[in-house]
Motif scaffolding. Structure first.
Motif, PDB file in Angstrom:
ATOM      1  N   THR A  79       0.834  -1.205   0.000  1.00  0.00           N
ATOM      2  CA  THR A  79       0.000   0.000   0.000  1.00  0.00           C
ATOM      3  C   THR A  79       0.864   1.249   0.000  1.00  0.00           C
ATOM      4  N   ALA A  80       1.948   1.221   0.765  1.00  0.00           N
ATOM      5  CA  ALA A  80       2.853   2.372   0.769  1.00  0.00           C
ATOM      6  C   ALA A  80       3.507   2.543  -0.597  1.00  0.00           C
ATOM      7  N   ARG A  81       3.839   1.438  -1.244  1.00  0.00           N
ATOM      8  CA  ARG A  81       4.423   1.511  -2.575  1.00  0.00           C
ATOM      9  C   ARG A  81       3.380   1.971  -3.600  1.00  0.00           C
ATOM     10  N   ALA A  82       2.130   1.646  -3.334  1.00  0.00           N
ATOM     11  CA  ALA A  82       1.062   2.028  -4.258  1.00  0.00           C
ATOM     12  C   ALA A  82       0.889   3.541  -4.299  1.00  0.00           C
ATOM     13  N   ALA A  83       1.146   4.211  -3.195  1.00  0.00           N
ATOM     14  CA  ALA A  83       1.021   5.669  -3.177  1.00  0.00           C
ATOM     15  C   ALA A  83       2.012   6.301  -4.148  1.00  0.00           C
ATOM     16  N   ARG A  84       3.188   5.674  -4.286  1.00  0.00           N
ATOM     17  CA  ARG A  84       4.178   6.205  -5.236  1.00  0.00           C
ATOM     18  C   ARG A  84       3.770   5.925  -6.677  1.00  0.00           C
ATOM     19  N   ARG A  85       2.997   4.880  -6.903  1.00  0.00           N
ATOM     20  CA  ARG A  85       2.604   4.533  -8.265  1.00  0.00           C
ATOM     21  C   ARG A  85       1.198   5.035  -8.605  1.00  0.00           C
ATOM     22  N   ALA A  86       0.643   5.856  -7.734  1.00  0.00           N
ATOM     23  CA  ALA A  86      -0.725   6.314  -7.950  1.00  0.00           C
ATOM     24  C   ALA A  86      -0.854   7.153  -9.214  1.00  0.00           C
ATOM     25  N   LYS A  87       0.143   7.946  -9.506  1.00  0.00           N
ATOM     26  CA  LYS A  87       0.098   8.758 -10.731  1.00  0.00           C
ATOM     27  C   LYS A  87       0.045   7.860 -11.961  1.00  0.00           C
ATOM     28  N   GLU A  88       0.828   6.791 -11.936  1.00  0.00           N
ATOM     29  CA  GLU A  88       0.836   5.856 -13.055  1.00  0.00           C
ATOM     30  C   GLU A  88      -0.558   5.273 -13.283  1.00  0.00           C
ATOM     31  N   VAL A  89      -1.232   4.909 -12.207  1.00  0.00           N
ATOM     32  CA  VAL A  89      -2.571   4.340 -12.328  1.00  0.00           C
ATOM     33  C   VAL A  89      -3.538   5.380 -12.862  1.00  0.00           C
ATOM     34  N   GLY A  90      -3.424   6.596 -12.356  1.00  0.00           N
ATOM     35  CA  GLY A  90      -4.299   7.670 -12.825  1.00  0.00           C
ATOM     36  C   GLY A  90      -4.113   7.940 -14.306  1.00  0.00           C
ATOM     37  N   ILE A  91      -2.870   7.992 -14.773  1.00  0.00           N
ATOM     38  CA  ILE A  91      -2.602   8.239 -16.191  1.00  0.00           C
ATOM     39  C   ILE A  91      -3.125   7.086 -17.041  1.00  0.00           C
ATOM     40  N   LYS A  92      -2.939   5.851 -16.574  1.00  0.00           N
ATOM     41  CA  LYS A  92      -3.460   4.706 -17.316  1.00  0.00           C
ATOM     42  C   LYS A  92      -4.977   4.764 -17.430  1.00  0.00           C
ATOM     43  N   LYS A  93      -5.635   5.208 -16.372  1.00  0.00           N
ATOM     44  CA  LYS A  93      -7.097   5.306 -16.434  1.00  0.00           C
ATOM     45  C   LYS A  93      -7.533   6.413 -17.386  1.00  0.00           C
TER      46      LYS A  93
END
Length: 195
Positions: A95-109
């Motif tokens: 979950t802590a690592r997911a916060a760093r990759r949140a932008k990536e998920v947002g851009i993919k969406k």
């Protein structure tokens, strides 16, 4: 023997091949009573497998009530708790690592990735990490188990059955599901925070 009152002694015997221990126990059930001319009626001899004696060596009224098996059960429960703590730790780190990759998920969406493809991606990543760690652990067990057996004088072996495989699959999928769901929700918050 003239007296049949002392029953604190173990006697070992070997049954013929194909003999039934239950049937033998029924045959010797009244042995002490008949030898003591009916004066001792509260003691009944019985046989118990020698292989089971180490773990199930406590008896009450001719019935095994436990023994060292309670330690095995206790350590098994402790092992399950350690495994649950490790899973929770893995989920927290993910979950802590997911916060760093949140932008990536947002851009993919934004680009058009579907929710299911993102869930499958993060579930796959989680399973890959879990399976790689499993392969490393299995390799270490295969390498060090013969030495451990030599040191302890035991003959332990690694058996993989359906329960073992189902447990590993569950341990790979559950944290991955948690990661996939939390990453999809944290990406919305991170995109909102940018604008």
């Amino acid at each position: 023997m003239r007296q049949w009152g002392n029953t604190g002694v173990f006697t070992f015997l070997k049954l013929k091949a194909g003999s039934s221990p239950e049937q033998f126990n029924r045959k010797i059930a009244g042995f002490v009573k008949s030898r003591s001319n009916g004066t001792i009626t509260h003691r009944t001899p019985f046989i118990f497998r020698y292989a089971d004696l180490y773990l199930h060596g406590n008896f009450e009224n001719g019935v095994s009530t436990g023994g060292r098996i309670s330690y095995v059960n206790l350590f098994s429960i402790i092992a399950v708790f350690i495994l649950v703590i490790a899973c929770i730790n893995f989920i927290n780190l993910s979950t802590a690592r997911a916060a760093r990759r949140a932008k990536e998920v947002g851009i993919k969406k934004v680009v058009g990735a579907s929710r299911s493809s993102l869930i499958l991606q993060y579930l796959g990543e989680s399973m890959m990490v879990t399976l790689l760690s499993l392969m490393l652990a299995m390799l270490l067990v295969i390498l060090f188990l013969p030495s451990f057996n030599d040191i302890t004088g035991k003959s332990l072996r690694l058996e993989m059955d359906g329960v073992f495989a189902a447990t590993l699959l569950g341990l790979a999928i559950l944290p991955g599901c948690w990661q996939a769901v939390t990453r999809l929700f944290t990406c919305q918050d991170s995109i909102r925070a940018l604008y």
